[in-house]
Design an enzyme around this catalytic site. Sequence first.
Site, PDB file in Angstrom:
ATOM      1  N   ARG A  60       2.417   5.965  -3.092  1.00 45.66           N
ATOM      2  CA  ARG A  60       3.370   6.961  -3.679  1.00 45.66           C
ATOM      3  C   ARG A  60       3.602   6.896  -5.091  1.00 45.66           C
ATOM      4  NH1 ARG A  60       4.461   5.812   1.195  1.00 45.66           N
ATOM      5  NH2 ARG A  60       5.969   6.963   2.661  1.00 45.66           N
ATOM      6  N   ARG A  83      -5.898  -2.869  11.215  1.00 42.11           N
ATOM      7  CA  ARG A  83      -4.663  -3.581  11.737  1.00 42.11           C
ATOM      8  C   ARG A  83      -5.090  -4.125  13.204  1.00 42.11           C
ATOM      9  NH1 ARG A  83      -1.137  -2.990   8.316  1.00 42.11           N
ATOM     10  NH2 ARG A  83      -0.481  -0.924   7.298  1.00 42.11           N
ATOM     11  N   SER A 134       5.987  10.706   9.043  1.00 38.79           N
ATOM     12  CA  SER A 134       6.765  10.669   8.002  1.00 38.79           C
ATOM     13  C   SER A 134       5.987  11.107   6.456  1.00 38.79           C
ATOM     14  CB  SER A 134       7.547   9.549   7.600  1.00 38.79           C
ATOM     15  OG  SER A 134       6.568   8.438   7.547  1.00 38.79           O
ATOM     16  N   LYS A 171       0.719  -1.202  -0.124  1.00 36.21           N
ATOM     17  CA  LYS A 171       0.219  -0.033   0.095  1.00 36.21           C
ATOM     18  C   LYS A 171       0.854   1.324  -0.020  1.00 36.21           C
ATOM     19  CE  LYS A 171      -2.518   0.743   3.871  1.00 36.21           C
ATOM     20  NZ  LYS A 171      -2.170   2.133   4.528  1.00 36.21           N
ATOM     21  N   SER A 172       1.900   1.235   0.853  1.00 37.90           N
ATOM     22  CA  SER A 172       2.892   2.356   0.870  1.00 37.90           C
ATOM     23  C   SER A 172       3.399   2.639  -0.562  1.00 37.90           C
ATOM     24  CB  SER A 172       3.839   2.014   1.890  1.00 37.90           C
ATOM     25  OG  SER A 172       3.133   1.891   3.181  1.00 37.90           O
ATOM     26  N   LYS A 201      -3.621   7.698  14.233  1.00 37.16           N
ATOM     27  CA  LYS A 201      -3.994   6.389  13.448  1.00 37.16           C
ATOM     28  C   LYS A 201      -5.427   6.285  13.019  1.00 37.16           C
ATOM     29  CE  LYS A 201       0.455   5.155  12.233  1.00 37.16           C
ATOM     30  NZ  LYS A 201       1.063   5.516  10.648  1.00 37.16           N
ATOM     31  N   SER A 246       9.986   7.471  11.363  1.00 34.16           N
ATOM     32  CA  SER A 246       9.734   6.313  10.297  1.00 34.16           C
ATOM     33  C   SER A 246      10.815   6.854   8.836  1.00 34.16           C
ATOM     34  CB  SER A 246       8.311   6.668   9.901  1.00 34.16           C
ATOM     35  OG  SER A 246       7.529   6.176  10.996  1.00 34.16           O
ATOM     36  N   ASP A 289       3.798   0.590  12.413  1.00 38.63           N
ATOM     37  CA  ASP A 289       2.675  -0.078  11.920  1.00 38.63           C
ATOM     38  C   ASP A 289       2.562  -1.446  12.238  1.00 38.63           C
ATOM     39  OD1 ASP A 289       1.456   2.105  10.670  1.00 38.63           O
ATOM     40  OD2 ASP A 289       2.022   1.577   8.785  1.00 38.63           O
TER      41      ASP A 289
END
Length: 407
Positions: free
Chosen positions: A27, A365, A145, A22-23, A318, A172, A291
């Site tokens: 991006r 999560r 971050s 996902k990260s 979060k 991070s 995370d």
Amino acid sequence: MNITLQQSEIHKAASIEITGSKSESNRLLLLQALFPEFDLKNVSNSDDSNLMTKALASKETIVDIHHAGTAMRFLTAYFSVQEGRETILTGSKRMKERPIKILVDALRVLGAEITYEANEGFPPIKIVGKKLLKHKVSLKANVSSQYISALLLIASTLENGIELTLEGDITSIPYIKMTLSLLNEIGIKTAFENNVITVCPIETPPAAKTLTVESDWSSASYYFSIAAISAVGTEISLASYKANSLQGDSCLVDIYKHFGVSTRFTETRMILTKESKTLEPLVLDLKNAPDIAQTIAVTCFTLGIPCDLTGLHTLKIKETDRLVALKTEIEKLGGAVTITDKSLHLEASKGIKPMVSIATYNDHRMAMAFAPVALKQAVIIEDAAVVSKSYPTFWEDLKVLGFEITE
């Protein structure tokens, strides 16, 4: 939808395919919107990435990103440089409680035109896109971050790029380095020296190429937990991963050695094996990988070992206040937890209460981190569909492993 995970044993050898990070996906989706010259493969099928894709393609004035925090931060920067476009960026009730002021202030220093539609410092925000002429800006680096990455992702489109000075301890760092590595991969020059990051303006459009997103390490964390709690000899194969990952959560490989989980890599797969190990108390600073804190805390609780986790200050902003949520739900199961605003202490547990109903707080999560408890004791997961935010097929994949799940 609530589900019950019966006490289960997993298959001694199991294989799972996990979608793209996902990260990385979020991006690269933003970079692709800025530079349409390249194609993407193995993009995350998460709600967050789907919302990011939809928002980038939208021509509407109001863009609603629901619970997607990464999208809120990245799109705030993106719409700031869309000259002549007016956008109102909004989200869920919880999103309207999550601060955005630090990023908005930084963008305003660069020349962005952003105003708050309701509460000062929080979404929804109104953005009037324009050409940003300034290039020097400072930012508190110990909050999120994602604020930093948001600025870096648009930096090369600014006339003079960006010179970003980070103030205080940097949170991070692996996520910042991931952003810079992806910029480098498409031909954008960057530098990160001491506390100053420089991104050069792009001179020519990037060359056309195909980029493949590595699978998500945060999603892999739940399988590290399952392997740790499973019988010696259990083997879980995950695709598609590489040993030299850009993702900060790849520190799981070293962390889970503590629990007797060894990791080896083939060309496209990562194989986790549970080995015999004397379990010791765990002391860990997770400021570079917050995370995975929930996963690790639940692993320790389920195995009956104490832990001290620090570097968790970002968990309070979060999807929910994850520290309070962890304390509440672990204590329901019979654990003893003490928290501060940036740490968690877990006592060695003496057993697990059966058929406890775990609240998930609209937090994907929370649902996934508590699932491995079922290897020791049956557990109920409330609002189980919340996993779609990052890992829509999670429950089906657990069934492949051998988990017995009923609605």
